[in-house]
Enzyme design. Structure first.
Site, mmCIF file in Angstrom:
data_model
loop_
_atom_site.group_PDB
_atom_site.id
_atom_site.type_symbol
_atom_site.label_atom_id
_atom_site.label_comp_id
_atom_site.label_asym_id
_atom_site.label_seq_id
_atom_site.Cartn_x
_atom_site.Cartn_y
_atom_site.Cartn_z
ATOM 1 N N LYS A 133 1.702 35.238 27.581
ATOM 2 C CA LYS A 133 1.075 35.812 26.720
ATOM 3 C C LYS A 133 -0.515 36.000 26.545
ATOM 4 C CE LYS A 133 -0.974 33.117 23.308
ATOM 5 N NZ LYS A 133 -1.969 32.176 23.475
ATOM 6 N N LYS B 191 8.077 22.916 24.856
ATOM 7 C CA LYS B 191 7.825 21.302 24.377
ATOM 8 C C LYS B 191 9.007 20.752 24.115
ATOM 9 C CE LYS B 191 3.047 22.427 23.157
ATOM 10 N NZ LYS B 191 2.083 21.671 24.173
ATOM 11 N N ASP C 129 -4.025 34.113 18.634
ATOM 12 C CA ASP C 129 -3.847 33.232 19.785
ATOM 13 C C ASP C 129 -3.091 32.389 19.404
ATOM 14 O OD1 ASP C 129 -4.787 32.299 22.250
ATOM 15 O OD2 ASP C 129 -5.798 30.597 20.978
ATOM 16 N N HIS D 173 2.849 31.033 18.769
ATOM 17 C CA HIS D 173 3.557 29.624 18.779
ATOM 18 C C HIS D 173 3.889 29.153 17.580
ATOM 19 C CE1 HIS D 173 1.618 29.488 22.721
ATOM 20 N NE2 HIS D 173 0.540 29.494 22.571
ATOM 21 N N LYS E 127 -9.794 25.238 16.171
ATOM 22 C CA LYS E 127 -10.226 24.335 17.397
ATOM 23 C C LYS E 127 -11.474 23.431 16.915
ATOM 24 C CE LYS E 127 -9.028 27.730 20.719
ATOM 25 N NZ LYS E 127 -7.560 26.986 21.268
HETATM 26 C C1 BG6 Z 1 -2.718 28.714 24.339
HETATM 27 C C2 BG6 Z 1 -3.923 29.117 23.522
HETATM 28 O O1 BG6 Z 1 -1.478 29.627 24.144
HETATM 29 O O2 BG6 Z 1 -2.086 27.519 23.465
HETATM 30 C C3 BG6 Z 1 -4.832 28.321 23.770
HETATM 31 O O3 BG6 Z 1 -4.299 30.337 24.213
HETATM 32 C C4 BG6 Z 1 -4.410 26.806 23.003
HETATM 33 O O4 BG6 Z 1 -6.273 28.732 22.711
HETATM 34 C C5 BG6 Z 1 -3.252 26.482 23.691
HETATM 35 O O5 BG6 Z 1 -5.398 25.805 23.332
HETATM 36 C C6 BG6 Z 1 -2.682 25.318 22.953
HETATM 37 O O6 BG6 Z 1 -1.665 24.912 23.799
HETATM 38 P P1 BG6 Z 1 -1.251 23.126 23.793
HETATM 39 O O7 BG6 Z 1 0.105 23.142 24.500
HETATM 40 O O8 BG6 Z 1 -2.437 22.607 24.480
HETATM 41 O O9 BG6 Z 1 -1.063 22.532 22.330
#
Ligand code: BG6
Length: 485
Positions: free
Chosen positions: A143, A177, A230, A235, A332
């Site tokens: 991505k 995951k 993002d 996700h 964030k």
């Molecule tokens: C990424 C995003 O795809 O996933 C990030 O671009 C984000 O901004 C990250 O921090 C989060 O992933 P995880 O596995 O740390 O929850």
């Protein structure tokens, strides 16, 4: 499951993702005996360096990102011998003959595009031109897959010019995951939940992905993206799909992806009043130490209207979910790093007990994605003691690490699992082209709406739970967010 020797080419092999995730992940699989020594892992990047320099880089990546218990010198040396390196120009011809000579087209070969999306087309085209796009070839793309429907379509068309859909692996690392896959096991390997898994019994669903980190060094990418592009489009959408989809007829790539696609297509447009966007301010009491700068300073754009937080309510218009809202939030610099899905069931239709506080009566199933992966089901029991029939809510709590002993504590990282799935040719945990496009088709009008209205995100303190208005999104429906902690 062991695999036959294969060739894996990592484009962008000197980049951040390669060093943090791909190379350490491959080493861990090698350590676990899953990568045969006759395999070849070929780094490809613009930098002119010899194989010894690349091995030194890989060694450092292992030292930095693999647990000490797995840093066994003999294993590391054996892994480094599997590596090779080619300096390559993704948009020119330099290095391509050399790469083609190293790749054995008779066995499984995978090409990981750990590069900017602008290079996906040139790489696909050159793999074809230099005869590496045979039937055993697979490409893995990261991505962001486009920034809207138009760009995602164009990207799909570019890749489709040289590869079949069954050769294209679009990574969404959330699908790798452990707990995310467990969602499917919980839903479809137990009889217990499925009869209740619908609007008749589920009051609402909350999906939270809270992070303590800020945008860090990724400001220039993030400011053009924001939390919606993002995190939500990919996700969170995938999590929502796994919760909401119908049982696939088989645990098979297209059967699973067909069902996910139906969910995305049934998503209703989000109303402006059902969205809250935020931007973090600097704060001294943040869990992420040293994170004192606000979003605008982090991205060096004082006029930015990009959101680092989003909360929204959405509806799935189908028989199963009509009337059950799904609340999504991600951001964030929040109070804690926690990702979870909470399914709140409706209250029993009638209480035979003399209770004053009915709000405690609801059952909640919480699936914790991170940290401390596990599940928690809140149930009502009688409070112990002679004080009469007083009810109390208690958790049935299961942590994978505790329940599964060593196996549970040693959960593989999402990337290493997904890379091995590519080698095995299993696309179940990868997004299909039509899924990505459908997700953008839902996301685009939402983003266009706030752009047209010229809306600014609301400021929120770093280390908080997000903007105040996000609380209202739930309160006005008589519900509340679960605490972020
Ligand atoms: C990424 C995003 O795809 O996933 C990030 O671009 C984000 O901004 C990250 O921090 C989060 O992933 P995880 O596995 O740390 O929850």
């Amino acid at each position: 499951i062991p695999v036959d020797p294969f060739d894996l080419v990592v484009f962008g092999a000197t980049g951040d993702l390669a060093n943090r995730k791909i190379l350490p992940g491959l080493y861990r699989r090698f350590f676990a005996g899953q990568i045969p020594e006759k395999s070849k892992i070929i780094g490809a990047a613009r930098s002119e360096m010899d194989i010894e320099a690349f091995r030194a880089q890989a060694r450092a990546a292992i030292t930095d990102h693999v647990g000490k218990a797995k840093q066994v010198p003999a294993q590391i040396e054996a892994f480094l011998r599997v590596l090779d390196y080619v300096a390559i120009d993704a948009q020119g011809d330099a290095g391509w003959d050399e790469l083609a000579a190293k790749v054995d087209c008779a066995r499984v070969n995978a090409f990981y595009f750990s590069v900017a999306p602008a290079l996906f087309g040139p790489l696909a085209e050159r793999l074809h031109r230099y005869q590496m796009a045979g039937p055993e070839a697979r490409i893995v793309v990261e991505k962001p897959f486009g920034r809207d429907l138009a760009t995602a379509r164009a990207l799909n068309a570019t890749l489709a010019a040289h590869f079949d859909e069954h050769q294209i692996y679009r990574i969404d690392h959330y699908l790798g995951k452990e707990t995310v896959q467990n969602l499917m096991a919980v839903r479809f390997a137990n009889i217990l939940f499925e009869p209740l898994w619908n609007a008749q019994y589920v009051d609402h669903v909350q999906i939270t992905v809270a992070e303590t980190v800020g945008v860090g060094g990724r400001g220039s990418y993030y400011d053009k993206s924001g939390a919606m592009r993002d995190m939500v489009q990919n996700h969170m959408m995938q999590l929502l799909c796994l919760i909401a989809m119908e049982p696939p007829y088989h645990f098979d790539p297209d059967a699973v992806r067909d069902e996910k696609l139906k969910v995305i297509r049934a998503l209703q447009p989000v109303q402006p009043a059902d969205i809250v966007r935020g931007q973090y301010l600097a704060h001294r009491h943040c869990a992420d130490e040293g994170a004192l700068r606000g979003y605008l300073e982090d991205v060096e754009n004082p006029n930015s209207r990009t959101e680092s937080y989003i909360a929204l309510k959405c509806h799935i218009a189908n028989w199963r979910w009509q009337g059950t809202p799904f609340y999504l939030r991600t951001g964030k610099r929040l109070r804690a790093r926690t990702s979870e899905i909470a399914i709140t069931f409706r209250q029993p239709p009638h209480s035979i007990f003399d209770e004053t506080d009915a709000s405690w009566r609801e059952n909640v199933l919480v699936i914790r994605l991170q940290p401390n992966e596990g599940m928690n089901l809140k149930v009502m029991i009688k409070e112990p003691g002679p004080g009469g029939m007083r009810l109390v809510q208690v958790p049935l709590d299961m942590s994978f690490a505790e329940a599964l002993g060593e196996d549970g504590a040693d959960i593989p990282d999402a990337y290493e699992r997904l890379i091995m799935d590519v080698i095995r040719g299993n696309q179940t945990l990868f997004m299909r082209g039509d899924e990505v496009e459908a997700a953008w088709a839902w996301t685009d009008p939402v983003i266009a709406g706030w752009d047209e209205r010229g809306e600014r995100p609301q400021p929120y303190d770093s280390g908080s739970s997000g903007p105040e208005d996000a609380l209202m999104l739930m309160h006005r429906d008589g519900r509340r967010w679960r605490e972020i902690r």
